[in-house]
Design a protein around this motif. Structure first.
Motif, PDB file in Angstrom:
ATOM      1  N   LYS A   3      33.251  31.206  29.060  1.00 45.56           N
ATOM      2  CA  LYS A   3      33.828  29.948  28.681  1.00 45.56           C
ATOM      3  C   LYS A   3      35.264  29.831  28.570  1.00 45.56           C
ATOM      4  N   LYS A   4      35.885  28.915  28.930  1.00 49.78           N
ATOM      5  CA  LYS A   4      37.439  28.770  28.953  1.00 49.78           C
ATOM      6  C   LYS A   4      37.963  27.716  28.556  1.00 49.78           C
ATOM      7  N   LYS A   5      38.816  27.312  27.493  1.00 47.95           N
ATOM      8  CA  LYS A   5      39.251  26.104  27.113  1.00 47.95           C
ATOM      9  C   LYS A   5      40.697  25.918  28.004  1.00 47.95           C
ATOM     10  N   ILE A   6      40.957  24.666  28.586  1.00 45.73           N
ATOM     11  CA  ILE A   6      42.101  24.169  29.321  1.00 45.73           C
ATOM     12  C   ILE A   6      42.574  23.283  28.610  1.00 45.73           C
ATOM     13  N   CYS A   7      43.756  23.047  28.244  1.00 47.85           N
ATOM     14  CA  CYS A   7      44.433  22.080  27.454  1.00 47.85           C
ATOM     15  C   CYS A   7      45.184  21.016  28.460  1.00 47.85           C
ATOM     16  N   MET A   8      45.001  19.852  28.676  1.00 45.98           N
ATOM     17  CA  MET A   8      45.694  18.761  29.533  1.00 45.98           C
ATOM     18  C   MET A   8      46.622  18.460  28.642  1.00 45.98           C
ATOM     19  N   LYS A  16      46.862  12.367  32.871  1.00 51.00           N
ATOM     20  CA  LYS A  16      45.923  13.295  32.477  1.00 51.00           C
ATOM     21  C   LYS A  16      44.412  13.358  32.363  1.00 51.00           C
ATOM     22  N   THR A  17      44.185  11.891  31.878  1.00 48.42           N
ATOM     23  CA  THR A  17      42.819  11.591  31.847  1.00 48.42           C
ATOM     24  C   THR A  17      42.223  11.309  33.176  1.00 48.42           C
ATOM     25  N   SER A  18      43.045  10.567  34.132  1.00 46.79           N
ATOM     26  CA  SER A  18      42.687  10.348  35.575  1.00 46.79           C
ATOM     27  C   SER A  18      42.408  11.670  36.256  1.00 46.79           C
ATOM     28  N   TRP A  57      40.200  19.770  27.203  1.00 43.06           N
ATOM     29  CA  TRP A  57      40.856  18.990  26.254  1.00 43.06           C
ATOM     30  C   TRP A  57      41.803  18.136  26.800  1.00 43.06           C
ATOM     31  N   ASP A  58      41.486  16.934  26.903  1.00 46.34           N
ATOM     32  CA  ASP A  58      42.414  15.889  27.371  1.00 46.34           C
ATOM     33  C   ASP A  58      42.999  15.473  26.131  1.00 46.34           C
ATOM     34  N   ILE A  59      44.285  16.044  26.018  1.00 47.97           N
ATOM     35  CA  ILE A  59      45.031  15.450  24.772  1.00 47.97           C
ATOM     36  C   ILE A  59      45.924  14.404  24.962  1.00 47.97           C
ATOM     37  N   LEU A  80      47.251  22.859  31.715  1.00 46.06           N
ATOM     38  CA  LEU A  80      47.942  22.065  32.819  1.00 46.06           C
ATOM     39  C   LEU A  80      48.811  21.175  32.360  1.00 46.06           C
ATOM     40  N   LEU A  81      49.995  21.540  32.548  1.00 48.04           N
ATOM     41  CA  LEU A  81      51.352  20.392  32.131  1.00 48.04           C
ATOM     42  C   LEU A  81      51.452  19.526  33.184  1.00 48.04           C
ATOM     43  N   VAL A  82      50.978  18.344  32.954  1.00 44.93           N
ATOM     44  CA  VAL A  82      51.177  17.253  33.801  1.00 44.93           C
ATOM     45  C   VAL A  82      52.393  16.415  33.653  1.00 44.93           C
TER      46      VAL A  82
END
Length: 165
Positions: A3-8, A16-18, A57-59, A80-82
């Protein structure tokens, strides 16, 4: 199962949400929806024969009134730094978020995602700026959530980096 947590992470309205909706559900909407707090999605993937459960995690977007809570970053395996290519200041916000992320969780894998590539004619970020980031060792992926270009590559690249750790 891994399991891996990714922060947007990124400024307000960079996409980010798109990107998450395109990646997880193969959907895109022109309607803007403000993320309040954090929205969590899951996606099982198989990367080079390794099954991985991604927790995305879409922050909410950072702006002059609201900073991303460091507590949302804890436990992240990657970010992911958008950046919105049509708004130069969103790159500055991404740099600030990178610094804060490193202070909170250390040096985890990060991919700079330059979104809205379908609007390239309106970009305020010059190719030379992207080249400079790459020369600093940053991983860059150009995306368009609207056209679905580069989205899969952005997430896959990050997951591959996380699995190498």
């Amino acid at each position: 199962m891994i399991k891996k947590k990714i922060c947007m992470l990124g400024a307000f309205a960079v996409g980010k949400t798109s990107l998450v909706q395109r990646y997880v559900h193969s959907l895109f909407s022109d309607k803007y929806h403000t993320t309040v707090g954090v929205k969590i999605d899951k996606k099982p993937v198989n990367i080079n024969g390794t099954p991985v459960d991604l927790i995305l995690w879409d922050i909410y977007g950072e702006d002059e009134f609201q900073a991303v809570r460091s507590s949302y970053l804890r436990g992240a395996s990657g970010c992911l730094l958008v950046v919105d290519g049509t708004r130069r200041y969103t790159l500055d916000t991404a740099h600030d978020l990178l610094k804060r992320t490193q202070e909170t969780v250390g040096n985890i894998p990060v991919v700079f995602v330059f979104n809205k590539f379908d609007l390239m004619d309106s970009w305020e970020i010059e190719p030379i700026q992207l080249d400079a980031l790459e020369k600093q060792g940053m991983v860059i992926v150009r995306t368009s959530a609207k056209e679905a270009s580069g989205v899969e590559k952005a997430f896959t690249t990050l997951v591959e980096m996380m699995l190498e750790e």
